[in-house]
Write a protein that holds these residues in place. Structure first.
Motif, PDB file in Angstrom:
ATOM      1  N   GLN A 189       0.832  -1.212   0.000  1.00 10.86           N
ATOM      2  CA  GLN A 189       0.000   0.000   0.000  1.00 10.86           C
ATOM      3  C   GLN A 189       0.862   1.256   0.000  1.00 10.86           C
ATOM      4  OE1 GLN A 189      -2.210  -1.395   3.480  1.00 10.86           O
ATOM      5  NE2 GLN A 189      -4.126  -1.074   2.352  1.00 10.86           N
ATOM      6  N   LYS A 190       1.977   1.196   0.736  1.00  6.36           N
ATOM      7  CA  LYS A 190       2.895   2.342   0.791  1.00  6.36           C
ATOM      8  C   LYS A 190       3.506   2.600  -0.586  1.00  6.36           C
ATOM      9  CE  LYS A 190       4.140   1.393   5.614  1.00  6.36           C
ATOM     10  NZ  LYS A 190       5.200   0.871   6.499  1.00  6.36           N
TER      11      LYS A 190
ATOM     12  N   ASN B  48       3.949   5.756  -5.676  1.00 11.64           N
ATOM     13  CA  ASN B  48       3.872   5.727  -7.143  1.00 11.64           C
ATOM     14  C   ASN B  48       2.754   6.620  -7.668  1.00 11.64           C
ATOM     15  OD1 ASN B  48       6.027   3.969  -7.408  1.00 11.64           O
ATOM     16  ND2 ASN B  48       4.743   2.131  -7.329  1.00 11.64           N
ATOM     17  N   LYS B  49       1.622   6.600  -6.948  1.00 15.67           N
ATOM     18  CA  LYS B  49       0.492   7.448  -7.338  1.00 15.67           C
ATOM     19  C   LYS B  49       0.862   8.919  -7.229  1.00 15.67           C
ATOM     20  CE  LYS B  49      -4.450   7.984  -6.397  1.00 15.67           C
ATOM     21  NZ  LYS B  49      -5.592   7.581  -5.510  1.00 15.67           N
ATOM     22  N   MET B  50       1.612   9.254  -6.182  1.00 18.67           N
ATOM     23  CA  MET B  50       2.033  10.639  -5.995  1.00 18.67           C
ATOM     24  C   MET B  50       2.928  11.102  -7.144  1.00 18.67           C
ATOM     25  SD  MET B  50       4.908  12.525  -4.944  1.00 18.67           S
ATOM     26  CE  MET B  50       5.863  11.463  -3.857  1.00 18.67           C
ATOM     27  N   PHE B  51       3.870  10.204  -7.580  1.00 16.65           N
ATOM     28  CA  PHE B  51       4.785  10.584  -8.640  1.00 16.65           C
ATOM     29  C   PHE B  51       4.091  10.698  -9.999  1.00 16.65           C
ATOM     30  CE2 PHE B  51       8.308   9.973  -5.756  1.00 16.65           C
ATOM     31  CZ  PHE B  51       9.265  10.848  -6.269  1.00 16.65           C
TER      32      PHE B  51
END
Length: 308
Positions: free
Chosen positions: A295-296, A301-304
Motif C-alpha cells: 500500500q505504501k 507511485n500514485k504521488m509521482f
C-alpha cells in the motif's frame, strides 16, 4: 501548609463529588486505582512534587504495567489535584511526566480468516445460544458486556438491525475497608456506544426463525430472564476455542477480528468507527489502519504520477 488536606482526604471528597457525574463502573475503576496505587504512594502527602510522580511512573512501568495503565493512574491523580486546588485544599504544583520510548508497538491479536470461517461454520452446524453470541460478536464487533446484555427484543427483523443499548459488568465496590463485587447492568461505555448495527444476511438468516418464537425480555445467551456475566462467558469462550483447536485469543480479539476484516474489505473508516461505537474516528485509525508495504508503494507511485 497547616490548612491543607492530605491527598487521601482530598481524594475522599473528590470521589463524593465525582459520583454525581459518572457511571458507577467509572467510579469503581477510580476507586481501585486509588486504593491499589495512588494512596499507598501519595496518601499522606499534602502536595505533589514532580520528581516523586516521575519516580512513581517509572516504578510502575518496571513492575510490568503498561504505559496506558500508568497514564490512567496519573489522569486520576490530576483530577484529584485539580479538585483540591479549586476547593483550596492543596497548593497548585505543575508536573509533567516523561515516559521511556516504546521500542515495539504491540500487535493486535486477531483470528486468521481460516479460523474465523471455521468458528462461524461450527456455530451454524452446532447451534447453542452461547455459540450464537460468538457468531454475533464476529458479525457486529460487539463487546463482551454488550452481547451478555443483549435481549431478543433488541433485534429488529424488519430493519435487520441490532440495538446496543445496555452492557453488563462486574465492578468492585469499596466501602470503607470492605470490598465486594457487584454485577451491574447499565448503559454502554460511551454515548457513541449506544448504536444500531446492521445484521449481515448470514446472521439475519440464523436469527430470523429463532426471534419469531422467543420472549423479547429474555437474554439471547441464556434464553432466560437472567443473563450470564462476562467472566462466565469468557471462560466458556476459552473452552470453545480449545475444543476447535484454535490458538488462545482474548474475547476482545473477536471485536478486533471483525474490525480488521472490515478494514481489509476496504470499508470506509468512519463507517467502521460508528459500527464499533468508538468515541472518535482516531481510535479506529490508531488501532486498525496500518498500511502494509504494498500500500505504501502504491501511494508513492500514485504521488509521482501526478508530478508527470
Amino acid at each position: 501548609m497547616e490548612n491543607f488536606k492530605t491527598i487521601r482526604e482530598v481524594a475522599s471528597l473528590w470521589k463524593k463529588d465525582k459520583q454525581q457525574y459518572v457511571k458507577q463502573s467509572s467510579l469503581s475503576a477510580y476507586s481501585l486505582i486509588l486504593e491499589n496505587h495512588i494512596l499507598p504512594a501519595f496518601g499522606e502527602k499534602q502536595q505533589l512534587a514532580e520528581s516523586e510522580i516521575q519516580d512513581f511512573a517509572l516504578r510502575k512501568l518496571q513492575e510490568g504495567l503498561s504505559q496506558k495503565t500508568v497514564k490512567d493512574m496519573l489522569i486520576v491523580l490530576k483530577m484529584i489535584q485539580k479538585f483540591g486546588v479549586k476547593m483550596g485544599y492543596m497548593p497548585l504544583t505543575e508536573w509533567c511526566v516523561k515516559y521511556p520510548t516504546e521500542q515495539k508497538k504491540q500487535e493486535l491479536e486477531v483470528l486468521s480468516i481460516s479460523h474465523q470461517r471455521r468458528i462461524m461454520q461450527y456455530v451454524i452446524n452446532n447451534f447453542t445460544f452461547r455459540n450464537l453470541g460468538i457468531y454475533v460478536c464476529l458479525s457486529t464487533g460487539m463487546r463482551i458486556g454488550e452481547v451478555c446484555a443483549l435481549k431478543w427484543g433488541d433485534i429488529n427483523l424488519t430493519t435487520e438491525t441490532i440495538s446496543v443499548c445496555r452492557t453488563i459488568e462486574r465492578i468492585y465496590i469499596i466501602e470503607d475497608n470492605h470490598r465486594h463485587t457487584e454485577l451491574v447492568i447499565g448503559t454502554p461505555k460511551t454515548k457513541n456506544s449506544v448504536r444500531d448495527i446492521p445484521m449481515s444476511h448470514e446472521l439475519s438468516k440464523l436469527i430470523r426463525p429463532l426471534k419469531k418464537v422467543m420472549n423479547d425480555d429474555y437474554y439471547i445467551l441464556t434464553n432466560e430472564a437472567n443473563p450470564t456475566e462476562p467472566r462466565t462467558y469468557r471462560n466458556y469462550y476459552k473452552c470453545f476455542l480449545k475444543q476447535l483447536g484454535i490458538p488462545d485469543l482474548k474475547f476482545h480479539g473477536l471485536r478486533h477480528s471483525f474490525a480488521t476484516r472490515c478494514i481489509e474489505s476496504q470499508c470506509d473508516y468512519k463507517t467502521v468507527s460508528v459500527i464499533l461505537g468508538h468515541a472518535n474516528i482516531s481510535t479506529t485509525l490508531n488501532l486498525y489502519v496500518h498500511p502494509n508495504m504494498e500500500q505504501k508503494k502504491k501511494c508513492i507511485n500514485k504521488m509521482f504520477k501526478t508530478l508527470k
